[in-house]
Scaffold this active site. Structure first.
Site, PDB file in Angstrom:
ATOM      1  N   LYS A   1       0.827  -1.209   0.000  1.00  0.00           N
ATOM      2  CA  LYS A   1       0.000   0.000   0.000  1.00  0.00           C
ATOM      3  C   LYS A   1       0.861   1.259   0.000  1.00  0.00           C
ATOM      4  O   LYS A   1       0.611   2.203  -0.764  1.00  0.00           O
ATOM      5  CB  LYS A   1      -0.901   0.012   1.244  1.00  0.00           C
ATOM      6  N   ASN A   2       1.890   1.271   0.848  1.00  0.00           N
ATOM      7  CA  ASN A   2       2.699   2.477   1.015  1.00  0.00           C
ATOM      8  C   ASN A   2       3.655   2.728  -0.144  1.00  0.00           C
ATOM      9  O   ASN A   2       4.336   3.752  -0.176  1.00  0.00           O
ATOM     10  CB  ASN A   2       3.462   2.428   2.337  1.00  0.00           C
TER      11      ASN A   2
ATOM     12  N   CYS B   1      -5.718  12.719  13.139  1.00  0.00           N
ATOM     13  CA  CYS B   1      -5.356  11.319  12.925  1.00  0.00           C
ATOM     14  C   CYS B   1      -5.242  10.665  14.292  1.00  0.00           C
ATOM     15  O   CYS B   1      -4.674  11.245  15.216  1.00  0.00           O
ATOM     16  CB  CYS B   1      -4.035  11.214  12.178  1.00  0.00           C
TER      17      CYS B   1
ATOM     18  N   ARG C   1       0.753  14.648  11.828  1.00  0.00           N
ATOM     19  CA  ARG C   1       1.766  14.406  10.795  1.00  0.00           C
ATOM     20  C   ARG C   1       1.920  15.729  10.047  1.00  0.00           C
ATOM     21  O   ARG C   1       1.234  15.980   9.066  1.00  0.00           O
ATOM     22  CB  ARG C   1       1.323  13.295   9.849  1.00  0.00           C
TER      23      ARG C   1
ATOM     24  N   ASP D   1       5.002   0.715  12.107  1.00  0.00           N
ATOM     25  CA  ASP D   1       3.804   0.010  11.652  1.00  0.00           C
ATOM     26  C   ASP D   1       3.757  -1.444  12.100  1.00  0.00           C
ATOM     27  O   ASP D   1       2.767  -2.139  11.843  1.00  0.00           O
ATOM     28  CB  ASP D   1       3.692   0.077  10.119  1.00  0.00           C
TER      29      ASP D   1
ATOM     30  N   ARG E   1      -8.325  -0.492   5.037  1.00  0.00           N
ATOM     31  CA  ARG E   1      -7.456   0.499   4.408  1.00  0.00           C
ATOM     32  C   ARG E   1      -6.089  -0.095   4.076  1.00  0.00           C
ATOM     33  O   ARG E   1      -5.392   0.433   3.215  1.00  0.00           O
ATOM     34  CB  ARG E   1      -7.267   1.711   5.332  1.00  0.00           C
TER      35      ARG E   1
END
Length: 423
Positions: A22-23, A117, A122, A306, A398
């Site tokens: 995803k990233n 968030c 961020r 993460d 997500r």
């Protein structure tokens, strides 16, 4: 609203296919805006954030087609709009990644600020300061970053802190700038390397990616290409931890061991046998209870933030006491409060969690607060006695493609339920 229902106590055993990252997919999709001909991106994960990015590109006028294998073709030549509205950005903070490409290619961008968030602020100041150093006029007003420029100019940019999206945005912008851009204190994640390799495949001149100093020689244009996104190291790590916490064996197919060094090191500390092979990584606990491990998150190549929540889950049932120090994001321990409801012994002291392993967790209804927190609660549910309901799983969608199907393929007793099922 959907939830995941998990009956714990099953030792996982089997093989799971790891999806595209995803990233990496999100910045690569944003970078397609820089091309002057169609781009094909394959191995794109089927995730809510990816769908949102595709919708954003379409909203700007780019022609986007997606086939059944999630191969995405983007024709950016039809782009007519240079705004990223709040209604899309609020659901996916990575939408800020269109800022650099839009300013570099079209000379203007109006991108909504991401907003709050659950895992903390961020800040966008590094993105803004970098673009200003390259000659853009940037103002923040009415909740939007409004940037205007002629052709950007190369610049030496020293980033105050290591930022992945900041590095990505400025690297993309620099590709079409006039002259050389030097990005110092750059992030070094594998996803940044993947983005750089994608840009190079379109004709960009980039060196130093994967180090803390990236050099970009601006070019006049970038052309279309066909590129395959790298596998998701965080998804791979999550399933490997799930195998370890249950005392089982999990082989992550398509995973790249070289991207998982910090994670695999901690799994070995926890007592797992780790096998690295061509195109796979395997963890085998041989039925043993894991040992507690100490974690301190850090920018790559340190331990990834993460993966912190997943190892917190492992420590809750491990033998011994493990400490977890979170240095990247504030407020990233909210999942631990939910694990306490399952019987975990956890003490919080600022950015440090001290977790004393217990012989077993007990099922309880729990609520996800962010993407990786939701994964950790699912992992905890795999070893909890009874049936655990994980609510608010839109977070997990997500970042994890078909998580219930993949875990079920490893033997987990897990199912997705919606309101109709409950009735």
């Amino acid at each position: 609203m959907d939830k995941l229902q998990i009956r714990g106590g099953v030792r996982l055993d089997g093989e799971v296919r790891i999806s595209g990252a995803k990233n990496a997919a999100l910045p690569i999709l944003a970078a397609t805006l820089l091309a002057d001909s169609p781009v094909i991106v394959s191995n794109v994960p089927h995730l809510r954030d990816v769908t949102t990015m595709i919708e954003l590109l379409g909203r700007m006028g780019a022609s986007v087609t997606v086939d059944e294998r999630m191969r995405v073709e983007v024709d950016p030549t039809t782009t007519i709009e240079t705004a990223a509205p709040y209604e899309l950005v609020k659901t996916m903070r990575a939408a800020i990644l269109v800022l650099g490409p839009l300013v570099a290619k079209y000379g203007r961008a109006d991108v909504s600020l991401p907003g709050g968030c659950a895992i903390g602020a961020r800040p966008v100041n590094i993105h803004v300061a970098g673009l200003q150093a390259m000659g853009a006029e940037v103002h923040i007003e009415n909740g939007y970053i409004r940037a205007r420029a002629g052709r950007l100019r190369g610049a030496r940019i020293v980033m105050d802190t290591v930022t992945v999206t900041g590095t990505e945005n400025l690297m993309m912008a620099a590709c079409l700038a006039d002259g050389q851009t030097i990005l110092e204190n750059a992030a070094r994640e594998p996803e940044i390397v993947d983005l750089a390799q994608f840009l190079i495949a379109m004709g960009a001149k980039i060196t130093g990616h994967g180090t803390d100093t990236i050099l970009v020689e601006g070019v006049e244009r970038l052309h279309g290409t066909h590129y395959e996104v790298l596998p998701d190291r965080i998804e791979a790590g999550t399933y490997l931890v799930a195998g370890a916490i249950t005392g089982g064996r999990v082989r992550a197919r398509n995973a790249r061991a070289e991207h998982l060094d910090a994670v695999l090191g901690k799994l070995i500390e926890a007592g797992a046998e780790v096998i690295r092979g061509e195109g796979f990584v395997e963890v085998n606990m041989h039925g043993r209870r894991p040992r507690a491990v100490d974690i301190r998150t850090a920018p790559h190549p340190g331990f990834p933030t993460d993966m912190q929540a997943q190892f917190a889950a492992l420590n809750t049932v491990a033998d011994g006491v493990g400490t977890i120090v979170e240095t990247i994001f504030e407020n990233r321990f909210m999942h631990l409060l939910e694990m306490r409801r399952m019987g975990a012994e956890i003490r919080l002291e600022g950015n440090t969690a001290i977790i004393k392993g217990v012989p077993k967790l007990t099922a309880a209804p729990v609520m996800a607060t962010d993407l990786r927190a939701s994964a950790s609660l699912v992992i905890a549910g795999l070893v909890a006695e009874g049936t655990t309901d994980v609510e608010r799983i839109y977070h997990i969608d997500r970042g994890y493609e078909c998580i219930e199907e993949k875990l079920a393929g490893l033997g987990a007793q897990i199912r997705r339920m919606n309101d109709r099922d409950r009735g």
